[in-house]
Scaffold this motif. Structure first.
Motif, PDB file in Angstrom:
ATOM      1  N   ARG A 186       0.829  -1.204   0.000  1.00  0.00           N
ATOM      2  CA  ARG A 186       0.000   0.000   0.000  1.00  0.00           C
ATOM      3  C   ARG A 186       0.868   1.259   0.000  1.00  0.00           C
ATOM      4  N   ALA A 187       1.871   1.281  -0.886  1.00  0.00           N
ATOM      5  CA  ALA A 187       2.789   2.411  -0.887  1.00  0.00           C
ATOM      6  C   ALA A 187       2.112   3.732  -1.201  1.00  0.00           C
ATOM      7  N   GLY A 301      -4.431  19.062   7.005  1.00  0.00           N
ATOM      8  CA  GLY A 301      -3.446  18.093   7.467  1.00  0.00           C
ATOM      9  C   GLY A 301      -3.505  16.748   6.782  1.00  0.00           C
ATOM     10  N   ASN A 302      -4.661  16.080   6.795  1.00  0.00           N
ATOM     11  CA  ASN A 302      -4.733  14.706   6.319  1.00  0.00           C
ATOM     12  C   ASN A 302      -4.606  14.577   4.805  1.00  0.00           C
ATOM     13  N   ALA A 303      -5.253  15.465   4.056  1.00  0.00           N
ATOM     14  CA  ALA A 303      -5.096  15.435   2.601  1.00  0.00           C
ATOM     15  C   ALA A 303      -3.659  15.769   2.225  1.00  0.00           C
ATOM     16  N   GLY A 304      -3.071  16.700   2.963  1.00  0.00           N
ATOM     17  CA  GLY A 304      -1.676  17.041   2.711  1.00  0.00           C
ATOM     18  C   GLY A 304      -0.754  15.875   2.985  1.00  0.00           C
ATOM     19  N   LEU A 305      -1.005  15.145   4.072  1.00  0.00           N
ATOM     20  CA  LEU A 305      -0.183  13.972   4.378  1.00  0.00           C
ATOM     21  C   LEU A 305      -0.313  12.908   3.301  1.00  0.00           C
ATOM     22  N   ALA A 306      -1.528  12.685   2.817  1.00  0.00           N
ATOM     23  CA  ALA A 306      -1.732  11.708   1.749  1.00  0.00           C
ATOM     24  C   ALA A 306      -0.980  12.126   0.496  1.00  0.00           C
ATOM     25  N   CYS A 307      -1.025  13.414   0.185  1.00  0.00           N
ATOM     26  CA  CYS A 307      -0.314  13.945  -0.976  1.00  0.00           C
ATOM     27  C   CYS A 307       1.188  13.759  -0.825  1.00  0.00           C
ATOM     28  N   VAL A 308       1.716  14.092   0.340  1.00  0.00           N
ATOM     29  CA  VAL A 308       3.160  13.988   0.568  1.00  0.00           C
ATOM     30  C   VAL A 308       3.612  12.538   0.504  1.00  0.00           C
ATOM     31  N   HIS A 309       2.865  11.631   1.152  1.00  0.00           N
ATOM     32  CA  HIS A 309       3.239  10.220   1.125  1.00  0.00           C
ATOM     33  C   HIS A 309       3.297   9.695  -0.303  1.00  0.00           C
ATOM     34  N   LYS A 333       4.400  16.717  11.347  1.00  0.00           N
ATOM     35  CA  LYS A 333       4.201  15.439  10.646  1.00  0.00           C
ATOM     36  C   LYS A 333       4.362  15.599   9.139  1.00  0.00           C
ATOM     37  N   LEU A 334       3.835  16.696   8.600  1.00  0.00           N
ATOM     38  CA  LEU A 334       3.966  16.953   7.162  1.00  0.00           C
ATOM     39  C   LEU A 334       5.432  17.085   6.765  1.00  0.00           C
ATOM     40  N   ARG A 335       6.175  17.805   7.563  1.00  0.00           N
ATOM     41  CA  ARG A 335       7.594  17.989   7.249  1.00  0.00           C
ATOM     42  C   ARG A 335       8.358  16.674   7.389  1.00  0.00           C
ATOM     43  N   GLN A 336       8.049  15.916   8.435  1.00  0.00           N
ATOM     44  CA  GLN A 336       8.726  14.633   8.642  1.00  0.00           C
ATOM     45  C   GLN A 336       8.400  13.639   7.532  1.00  0.00           C
ATOM     46  N   ALA A 337       7.200  13.755   6.965  1.00  0.00           N
ATOM     47  CA  ALA A 337       6.798  12.845   5.888  1.00  0.00           C
ATOM     48  C   ALA A 337       7.545  13.144   4.594  1.00  0.00           C
ATOM     49  N   GLY A 338       8.137  14.332   4.503  1.00  0.00           N
ATOM     50  CA  GLY A 338       8.928  14.653   3.319  1.00  0.00           C
ATOM     51  C   GLY A 338       8.408  15.795   2.477  1.00  0.00           C
ATOM     52  N   ALA A 339       7.541  16.643   3.048  1.00  0.00           N
ATOM     53  CA  ALA A 339       7.015  17.773   2.286  1.00  0.00           C
ATOM     54  C   ALA A 339       8.144  18.717   1.880  1.00  0.00           C
TER      55      ALA A 339
END
Length: 581
Positions: A186-187, A301-309, A333-339
């Motif tokens: 589920r990448a 937050g959540n849509a942004g995290l999905a986008c970043v992932h 969290k967004l920054r840590q995810a790689g935004a």
């Protein structure tokens, strides 16, 4: 042309070739393989990579390929992938593929390379585990193993083959899969587990018999009865109390287990896949397209995290614009995810989105970026991705009777019928996807209960007026539901007779959030907790027509990352400090 015939031609080509300057050897791995271990060919992504190698190593490239080698395929079809990977390129260049050497015969490869007298350089395509041995056999020193998680690296080994001089990226685009093609990793986006729970009556209160702990398959310990897991899920041996019978057939669709921590991975992932396919088509399949895309998302937050992932997985950049109400917790969290960047702007999501679409993305495109706007909920591709929830519910429910003590007396055994689906509503993307999926399955009698919090209830107000309503501000603590106006498609669906809208207080959401964490061991946002809140406050029975112990109800646990034990405690303290009405 078959490999055997190509082998004969390869010998003739070597004999007739003119002497050349000392060649450079390029090592590559074969294209991606299918998930089915019995399939010896390339996956769709691997076939796409083979096509793109025609550009990477083609006649117009800097590589000047004069000879191509691939390990010998077996008669049973195994070890065929290296040949299939370079065959399209070989056809373009008019070069036969030399398959004279077996996978583990590094001496053979050394002899071919050392005796090569043709023009141009040599391209060797092999299984990755053997590439280190091949390079070492040529005399190359200190060769590290080819990374097992890469299919796109090019090793450059110039004569006299003493050192690998560089590892470059072939920049072939990923073939973007639809939801149904994604493997369990589920990448980008994926399926989720459905589990059964027994929800207590409202009058049982906080001291009622706990809901038995039932976990998704990958967290479930081996069955005590069988010694190992026998199906997609197993029930924990804990007993269920007879006192909880009125809510026996309640199931949880665990979208909180998606890669980004919420259902947003479905719609956002599907949207990004579609846009990257379109971008690739616009550039006529040019290799490297994916690395040029820069995704821009507006999100609480959540849509942004999905986008970043998804962007990080695809090798792309992602910038997220969030409203000023977004917590430092979620920004981190967004920054840590790689935004690439996280920008705060505006008092609400709408204002953040306006800044993104009217200013930021226009500037990015003016600079020549392939900027792609990713809406959080209002797009057909997003609804299509979220529709997978309904499809999976229908498919997964049929097998629940094998794993849970459910009661389906009023319907055929193994039926996928659902009396009601409960989901949260913010901008309406999740709700619209659930409705679309039900329509596709012709499940038009399933009631959908759309839940909001007071102060973020734009759908409920729109249904009351039968037209879109724009809230003056978001005053609820459930900021993930903070869309001042829902999408038009959501209102269209919500006006159906089979849809009920419900508005709960922040206090009810906070209480449900704590109880859900205590009893189900899942920490979710307030925006998600409103769904189990309907069970805890006793309102589910009044919302589902003919509700009984045989009813089948599914709660979509949409998840969300803007929650921690500390945040939940602060919410509880703030609510306790408020004067009671």
């Amino acid at each position: 042309m078959k490999p055997a015939a190509l082998l004969l031609l390869a010998g003739a080509a070597l004999a007739a070739a003119k002497p050349t300057a000392k060649p450079t050897v390029y090592f590559i791995r074969h294209g991606e393989k299918p998930s089915d271990e019995n399939d010896q060919g390339l996956s769709a992504q691997g076939l796409q990579r083979a096509q793109c190698l025609r550009t990477v190593f083609g006649a117009a490239s800097q590589y000047n390929i004069g000879h191509i080698m691939a390990q010998t395929p077996k008669k049973d079809g195994s070890r065929q992938r290296p040949y299939d990977t370079v065959a399209p390129l070989a056809g373009d260049l008019g070069i036969p593929v030399d398959t004279s050497c077996g996978r583990d015969d590094s001496d053979c490869v050394q002899n071919v390379v050392k005796s090569y007298s043709g023009s141009g350089n040599i391209l060797i395509c092999w299984e990755h585990k053997a590439l280190q041995d091949l390079a070492t056999a040529l005399g190359t020193k200190d060769v590290s193993p080819y990374p097992s998680d890469h299919f796109d690296l090019i090793w450059t080994d110039p004569s006299p083959f003493k050192h690998i001089m560089g590892q470059t990226h072939s920049r072939t685009p990923v073939l973007l899969a639809r939801l149904s093609d994604i493997q369990p990793s589920r990448a980008i986006l994926g399926t989720s587990t459905i589990v059964a729970v027994k929800l207590p009556r409202a009058e049982d209160g906080q001291n009622s018999t706990p809901i038995p702990a039932v976990h998704p398959a990958h967290r479930q310990p081996p069955s005590r009865n069988h010694g190992r897991r026998q199906g997609p899920v197993d029930q924990n041996p804990s007993r269920q109390s007879a006192d909880t019978a009125p809510g026996s057939n309640v199931f949880l669709k665990l979208e909180n287990l998606q890669p980004s921590g919420s259902f947003k991975s479905r719609g956002i992932g599907n949207f990004m896949a579609a846009k990257l396919r379109a971008l690739r088509d616009d550039t006529n399949g040019t290799c490297g397209t994916r690395a040029e895309a820069h995704f821009y998302s507006s999100s609480a937050g959540n849509a942004g995290l999905a986008c970043v992932h998804a962007a990080v997985t695809l090798g792309c950049q992602a910038t997220v614009v969030v409203p000023l109400s977004t917590t430092a917790f979620i920004i981190a969290k967004l920054r840590q995810a790689g935004a690439t960047d996280v920008i705060q702007r505006g008092a609400s999501w709408q204002e953040a989105d306006d800044y993104l679409t009217r200013t930021l993305i226009e500037h990015a495109r003016a600079k020549g970026e392939a900027a792609v706007y990713v809406p959080p909920f209002d797009a057909p591709e997003i609804w299509d991705g979220n529709a997978g929830i309904s499809r999976e519910i229908a498919r997964q429910l049929g097998g629940t009777a094998r794993h849970y003590p459910v009661s389906f007396k009023s319907r055929p055994s193994g039926s996928g019928e659902v009396d009601a689906i409960v989901c949260s509503v913010g901008g309406g993307g999740l709700f619209s996807g659930v409705m679309q999926g039900l329509d596709e399955l012709h499940m038009r009698h399933t009631r959908v209960i759309a839940v909001e919090t007071l102060g973020a209830d734009s759908l409920s107000q729109a249904v009351a007026k039968k037209e879109l309503v724009t809230l003056p501000a978001i005053t609820s603590l459930a900021t993930s539901l903070g869309a001042r106006t829902v999408c038009e498609k959501a209102l269209e669906y919500a006006l159906r007779d089979t849809v009920s809208t419900v508005v709960l207080s922040d206090s009810e959401a906070i209480s449900a959030c704590r109880r859900f964490a205590d009893e189900e061991r899942f920490l979710v946002e307030l925006a998600c907790a409103v769904c189990p809140a309907l069970c805890y406050n006793g309102r589910l029975a009044e919302l589902v027509p003919g509700f009984s112990k045989d009813s089948v109800v599914v709660l979509v646990v949409c998840g969300g990352s803007n929650m921690s034990i500390d945040i939940m405690d602060k919410y509880a303290v703030s609510q306790a400090a408020k004067p009671k009405a």
